[in-house]
Structures are given as structure tokens and as C-alpha cells.
Motif scaffolding. Sequence first.
Motif, PDB file in Angstrom:
ATOM      1  N   LYS A 351       0.818  -1.210   0.000  1.00 18.65           N
ATOM      2  CA  LYS A 351       0.000   0.000   0.000  1.00 18.65           C
ATOM      3  C   LYS A 351       0.857   1.268   0.000  1.00 18.65           C
ATOM      4  CE  LYS A 351      -3.781   2.305   2.436  1.00 18.65           C
ATOM      5  NZ  LYS A 351      -4.765   2.207   3.535  1.00 18.65           N
ATOM      6  N   LYS A 352       1.949   1.255   0.764  1.00 20.59           N
ATOM      7  CA  LYS A 352       2.822   2.416   0.848  1.00 20.59           C
ATOM      8  C   LYS A 352       3.395   2.766  -0.519  1.00 20.59           C
ATOM      9  CE  LYS A 352       6.922   4.216   3.218  1.00 20.59           C
ATOM     10  NZ  LYS A 352       7.994   3.936   4.199  1.00 20.59           N
ATOM     11  N   GLN A 353       3.842   1.767  -1.245  1.00 19.15           N
ATOM     12  CA  GLN A 353       4.406   2.002  -2.570  1.00 19.15           C
ATOM     13  C   GLN A 353       3.326   2.451  -3.548  1.00 19.15           C
ATOM     14  OE1 GLN A 353       6.108  -1.335  -4.875  1.00 19.15           O
ATOM     15  NE2 GLN A 353       7.940  -0.065  -5.132  1.00 19.15           N
ATOM     16  N   PHE A 354       2.135   1.873  -3.416  1.00 16.07           N
ATOM     17  CA  PHE A 354       1.017   2.269  -4.275  1.00 16.07           C
ATOM     18  C   PHE A 354       0.714   3.759  -4.099  1.00 16.07           C
ATOM     19  CE2 PHE A 354      -3.274   3.002  -5.594  1.00 16.07           C
ATOM     20  CZ  PHE A 354      -3.493   2.135  -6.646  1.00 16.07           C
ATOM     21  N   MET A 355       0.624   4.205  -2.843  1.00 15.85           N
ATOM     22  CA  MET A 355       0.306   5.604  -2.578  1.00 15.85           C
ATOM     23  C   MET A 355       1.445   6.528  -3.025  1.00 15.85           C
ATOM     24  SD  MET A 355      -2.729   5.475  -1.677  1.00 15.85           S
ATOM     25  CE  MET A 355      -2.884   7.252  -1.489  1.00 15.85           C
ATOM     26  N   LEU A 356       2.664   6.031  -2.943  1.00 19.51           N
ATOM     27  CA  LEU A 356       3.800   6.803  -3.453  1.00 19.51           C
ATOM     28  C   LEU A 356       3.659   7.022  -4.953  1.00 19.51           C
ATOM     29  CD1 LEU A 356       6.624   8.073  -2.984  1.00 19.51           C
ATOM     30  CD2 LEU A 356       7.597   5.817  -3.464  1.00 19.51           C
ATOM     31  N   PHE A 357       3.315   5.960  -5.678  1.00 18.07           N
ATOM     32  CA  PHE A 357       3.088   6.074  -7.127  1.00 18.07           C
ATOM     33  C   PHE A 357       1.958   7.065  -7.426  1.00 18.07           C
ATOM     34  CE2 PHE A 357       4.684   1.466  -7.921  1.00 18.07           C
ATOM     35  CZ  PHE A 357       5.992   1.922  -7.940  1.00 18.07           C
ATOM     36  N   PHE A 358       0.881   6.942  -6.645  1.00 23.39           N
ATOM     37  CA  PHE A 358      -0.277   7.809  -6.881  1.00 23.39           C
ATOM     38  C   PHE A 358       0.080   9.279  -6.698  1.00 23.39           C
ATOM     39  CE2 PHE A 358      -3.827  10.286  -5.170  1.00 23.39           C
ATOM     40  CZ  PHE A 358      -4.675  10.240  -6.267  1.00 23.39           C
ATOM     41  N   HIS A 359       0.769   9.607  -5.595  1.00 19.54           N
ATOM     42  CA  HIS A 359       1.112  11.004  -5.326  1.00 19.54           C
ATOM     43  C   HIS A 359       2.170  11.538  -6.289  1.00 19.54           C
ATOM     44  CE1 HIS A 359      -1.460  11.651  -1.925  1.00 19.54           C
ATOM     45  NE2 HIS A 359      -0.952  10.636  -1.256  1.00 19.54           N
ATOM     46  N   GLN A 360       2.979  10.662  -6.834  1.00 20.36           N
ATOM     47  CA  GLN A 360       3.914  11.106  -7.877  1.00 20.36           C
ATOM     48  C   GLN A 360       3.162  11.462  -9.154  1.00 20.36           C
ATOM     49  OE1 GLN A 360       6.675   7.806  -8.064  1.00 20.36           O
ATOM     50  NE2 GLN A 360       8.048   8.706  -6.550  1.00 20.36           N
ATOM     51  N   TRP A 361       2.040  10.793  -9.366  1.00 16.20           N
ATOM     52  CA  TRP A 361       1.195  11.074 -10.538  1.00 16.20           C
ATOM     53  C   TRP A 361       0.266  12.260 -10.262  1.00 16.20           C
ATOM     54  CZ3 TRP A 361      -4.271  10.178 -11.017  1.00 16.20           C
ATOM     55  CH2 TRP A 361      -4.763  10.322 -12.330  1.00 16.20           C
ATOM     56  N   PHE A 362      -0.406  12.236  -9.134  1.00 22.21           N
ATOM     57  CA  PHE A 362      -1.321  13.316  -8.734  1.00 22.21           C
ATOM     58  C   PHE A 362      -0.505  14.345  -7.951  1.00 22.21           C
ATOM     59  CE2 PHE A 362      -5.280  14.711  -6.294  1.00 22.21           C
ATOM     60  CZ  PHE A 362      -5.874  15.303  -7.395  1.00 22.21           C
ATOM     61  N   ASP A 363       0.389  15.022  -8.678  1.00 18.00           N
ATOM     62  CA  ASP A 363       1.404  15.860  -8.049  1.00 18.00           C
ATOM     63  C   ASP A 363       0.929  17.294  -7.845  1.00 18.00           C
ATOM     64  OD1 ASP A 363       1.478  16.858 -10.637  1.00 18.00           O
ATOM     65  OD2 ASP A 363       3.445  16.014 -11.108  1.00 18.00           O
ATOM     66  N   ALA A 364       1.850  18.160  -7.431  1.00 20.22           N
ATOM     67  CA  ALA A 364       1.503  19.548  -7.127  1.00 20.22           C
ATOM     68  C   ALA A 364       0.912  20.266  -8.339  1.00 20.22           C
ATOM     69  CB  ALA A 364       2.741  20.290  -6.624  1.00 20.22           C
ATOM     70  N   LEU A 365       1.501  20.037  -9.507  1.00 24.73           N
ATOM     71  CA  LEU A 365       0.996  20.672 -10.724  1.00 24.73           C
ATOM     72  C   LEU A 365      -0.411  20.181 -11.041  1.00 24.73           C
ATOM     73  CD1 LEU A 365       1.584  22.586 -13.078  1.00 24.73           C
ATOM     74  CD2 LEU A 365       2.576  20.645 -14.316  1.00 24.73           C
ATOM     75  N   SER A 366      -0.643  18.886 -10.886  1.00 23.44           N
ATOM     76  CA  SER A 366      -1.978  18.325 -11.125  1.00 23.44           C
ATOM     77  C   SER A 366      -3.005  18.932 -10.179  1.00 23.44           C
ATOM     78  CB  SER A 366      -1.953  16.806 -10.941  1.00 23.44           C
ATOM     79  OG  SER A 366      -1.095  16.198 -11.880  1.00 23.44           O
ATOM     80  N   ILE A 367      -2.623  19.092  -8.914  1.00 23.85           N
ATOM     81  CA  ILE A 367      -3.541  19.661  -7.922  1.00 23.85           C
ATOM     82  C   ILE A 367      -3.884  21.103  -8.272  1.00 23.85           C
ATOM     83  CG2 ILE A 367      -3.660  20.449  -5.515  1.00 23.85           C
ATOM     84  CD1 ILE A 367      -2.226  17.813  -4.777  1.00 23.85           C
ATOM     85  N   ILE A 368      -2.891  21.890  -8.648  1.00 19.99           N
ATOM     86  CA  ILE A 368      -3.154  23.287  -9.016  1.00 19.99           C
ATOM     87  C   ILE A 368      -4.044  23.360 -10.254  1.00 19.99           C
ATOM     88  CG2 ILE A 368      -2.100  25.421  -9.848  1.00 19.99           C
ATOM     89  CD1 ILE A 368      -1.774  24.951  -6.845  1.00 19.99           C
ATOM     90  N   LYS A 369      -3.778  22.496 -11.226  1.00 21.63           N
ATOM     91  CA  LYS A 369      -4.603  22.477 -12.439  1.00 21.63           C
ATOM     92  C   LYS A 369      -6.050  22.110 -12.118  1.00 21.63           C
ATOM     93  CE  LYS A 369      -1.144  21.541 -16.020  1.00 21.63           C
ATOM     94  NZ  LYS A 369      -0.649  20.569 -17.022  1.00 21.63           N
ATOM     95  N   LEU A 370      -6.234  21.124 -11.237  1.00 20.66           N
ATOM     96  CA  LEU A 370      -7.594  20.731 -10.866  1.00 20.66           C
ATOM     97  C   LEU A 370      -8.285  21.836 -10.073  1.00 20.66           C
ATOM     98  CD1 LEU A 370      -9.921  18.779 -10.766  1.00 20.66           C
ATOM     99  CD2 LEU A 370      -8.793  17.568  -8.871  1.00 20.66           C
ATOM    100  N   LEU A 371      -7.566  22.483  -9.168  1.00 19.61           N
ATOM    101  CA  LEU A 371      -8.150  23.600  -8.422  1.00 19.61           C
ATOM    102  C   LEU A 371      -8.613  24.705  -9.370  1.00 19.61           C
ATOM    103  CD1 LEU A 371      -5.681  23.924  -5.402  1.00 19.61           C
ATOM    104  CD2 LEU A 371      -8.109  23.294  -5.263  1.00 19.61           C
ATOM    105  N   LYS A 372      -7.806  25.013 -10.367  1.00 23.20           N
ATOM    106  CA  LYS A 372      -8.185  26.038 -11.337  1.00 23.20           C
ATOM    107  C   LYS A 372      -9.403  25.623 -12.135  1.00 23.20           C
ATOM    108  CE  LYS A 372      -3.691  28.308 -11.851  1.00 23.20           C
ATOM    109  NZ  LYS A 372      -2.581  28.670 -12.765  1.00 23.20           N
ATOM    110  N   LYS A 373      -9.448  24.355 -12.522  1.00 23.68           N
ATOM    111  CA  LYS A 373     -10.593  23.845 -13.290  1.00 23.68           C
ATOM    112  C   LYS A 373     -11.863  23.919 -12.447  1.00 23.68           C
ATOM    113  CE  LYS A 373     -12.195  19.648 -15.704  1.00 23.68           C
ATOM    114  NZ  LYS A 373     -12.333  20.231 -17.063  1.00 23.68           N
ATOM    115  N   LEU A 374     -11.768  23.521 -11.194  1.00 28.04           N
ATOM    116  CA  LEU A 374     -12.939  23.520 -10.307  1.00 28.04           C
ATOM    117  C   LEU A 374     -13.429  24.928  -9.981  1.00 28.04           C
ATOM    118  CD1 LEU A 374     -11.864  20.669  -7.854  1.00 28.04           C
ATOM    119  CD2 LEU A 374     -13.675  20.542  -9.587  1.00 28.04           C
TER     120      LEU A 374
END
Length: 377
Positions: A351-374
Motif C-alpha cells: 500500500k505504501k508504494q502504491f500511494m507513493l506512485f499515486f502522489h507522484q502522478w497526482f502531483d503539485a501541478l496536477s492539484i493546481i490544475k484541478l483547483l483552477k478547473k474547479l
Amino acid sequence: MNNVYLNKYIEKRSIHHFGKPHKNIKNKKFNFFIVIPCYNELDYIFETLKSINQQNQKILNETLVIVVINNSKDEKESVKNNNQKTYQKLIEKKYNYNLIAIDAFSKDNAIPNKLAGVGFARKIGLDFSLNHIVSEGSLLCSLDADTLINEHYLKKVKDNFKKDINAAVINFKHQKSQNPIIEEGIRKYEKSIKKIAREIELTGSPYGYVSMGSTIVCNVKSYISCGGMNTKAATEDFYFLQALAKYTKIHKINELLVFPSSREENRVYLGTGFRMDEYLKNGLFKNLDFKKESFLEIKKIIQIITQYQNREYDFIIKEMNEKINKKSMQFLIKKDFKNVWKKFKKNSKNKKQFMLFFHQWFDALSIIKLLKKLNGF
């Protein structure tokens, strides 16, 4: 330090050969480095260096300050002249610490036009540091040429890094402006960016920090492991911290130790000066007022992934369709969520490695882009 990864970084990724140091310190090693990019800063840099001079002398004896005076090859003459005066004054000054001025501004040493910018200049200094470290635990501190530091800055940094951390951002407060409109604007801006960082942190994301170049500290190990400083002409601090956060936790040093400038000079896109210029012209900041509900959307996504990371894609999509809104779903699907989900499940051992992969994908840039879209930005 005999480290194969360090040697590989220096060989493959380092740009320490750019620029010309004003003196040779070949045989000296240091535990602390303060790297300062300096562009057209004759009126500010010496106050910054004075604030460094007030640090604990015992730590200063272990510290190398590196000022990278820089401009592009085709820079305007006024900047070149300012940099020349800064350099000349700098190499004549005496401080309670070792200082290196790197000439990345003169005719033979100026940075190629396509590469010039604060990111490249910062990287020159940080990469130069690697040739003079005591160990992979040696600390790299990033400042700006118009930033002041508390007299206990180095002591507090040293104490915090004794707690087995690799990277941190330091709490900050912008210097008071004599212009009442700028003073009003800088306090609003400061409050906004700190609030956004707190809200992102509350979602469960590892990217809940303020990205500001003058507040970053990391050890050598984390610096080389994340690929070194980003060389973008602007927002280099954002991308560097994102890379660091994908490698290690970004800790927060809560004491107010860093005091950036509040001036409105508009040089770096989305930098503080840009934002102050924006406030002077419009009386507000664009794209910073995110609704509480948009952060809750991100929190829901992370909670679903955390809770059901061992389930199949169809189950996850069903959960998301029930709990997050259509804009969020569209965003994830556009980011190829189906394929990356399957990839995460296939390649993660726990699970730890899975979440590491996820957060590397759903990164800071992705979060900012989603916040702007929302928020319709």
C-alpha cells in the motif's frame, strides 16, 4: 565524500562549470551552503549578506556563501553595468564567512539567452556547492538577493535537520513596504498562499507547502536524488520542491526566519514582484481565491484511493462517480486514470508504494490544475 550517485550527478547533470568563481577554494570543505542568484541587485544584495554576517560564528566557520551574479548574453547594458558594480564591490568586501562570487554575467561568462533565468543561476550555485561538501548530509540553503534572514537562521536550520529530515521549507514574512498599497497587498498575498498550502496539506497530499525559492533547504542526498534544481526561468522553486516531495517529505520549519522583499518589480512571472504589480494595477490577485469545496474534492479523491487502492478499476470509478463531481472525473479521465491505475496495481508491492506512485502522478501541478478547473480559472 565517495558516493557513486554524487559522482554520477556531477558527471551527467551538474552545470557547475558555468560561470567563473572569483577565487579558488579547491581544498576547502563545508557543511552549510547558502546559494544566492543575483541579477541587477546592487541596491539589495549587501543587506542580505549583512544579515548572513550576523549568524552564529561557529556555524559560519562551516558555511560557504555563493553569489551567482548573472545575466543573459544579450542583456541590456544597464543590467550588465549593475552586475559589474555588484561583482567588484562584492569581491572587495570582507565578511565573517567564506564567500564565492561566480561571474555568470560578463562577456565570456554570461548565460546563453535560451537558458538565462533565476532557475539556471540558482542551479549553477547549488551544483558548484557539490564539489565542496563534507558529506551527503551537508545542507544547501537557497536565498534570494533581496531577502533578509533572522540572526538564528543557520542555528535553527541546523537544529531542525538533526531530526533526521532531508528537506524543508522555512516560515517567512515579507518585509514591510513603505508603499501603503503594496503593504496591504503583500499581507493579503502572504495570507492567501499560506492558506492554499494549509488547505492542500489537509487534503492528505504531500504538496501542502508554499513554493518560494528563498525558503528552501535540503541536504545533498535529496538534492541529487531528485535531479537537482530545476532550470526554468520562472517557477523553478515550484518544480524543484515538487521533485523533492516525490522523493522525500517536505518538512516545515515554523519559526519566522526568512524575510523576502515586498517590492513590486515585475521580473519573474507569478513571482512576488509580479503579484505586487498585479495588485497595484487591479487591487486584487487573479487565480488565488479557491473555494473550500474544491479542496474537499481533492480530499475525497485521495481518501477513495487510500481506502480502496487494492480494488479493481471499475469499483474505483463507481465510487468516484458517486462521491466526486463531474469536473473532477473529467480531469482524472483526461490524465489517463484508467491506465495509470492498472500500472500502479501491477508495479506496487504494498500500500505504501502504491500511494507513493499515486502522489507522484497526482502531483503539485496536477492539484493546481484541478483547483483552477474547479474554480473556473
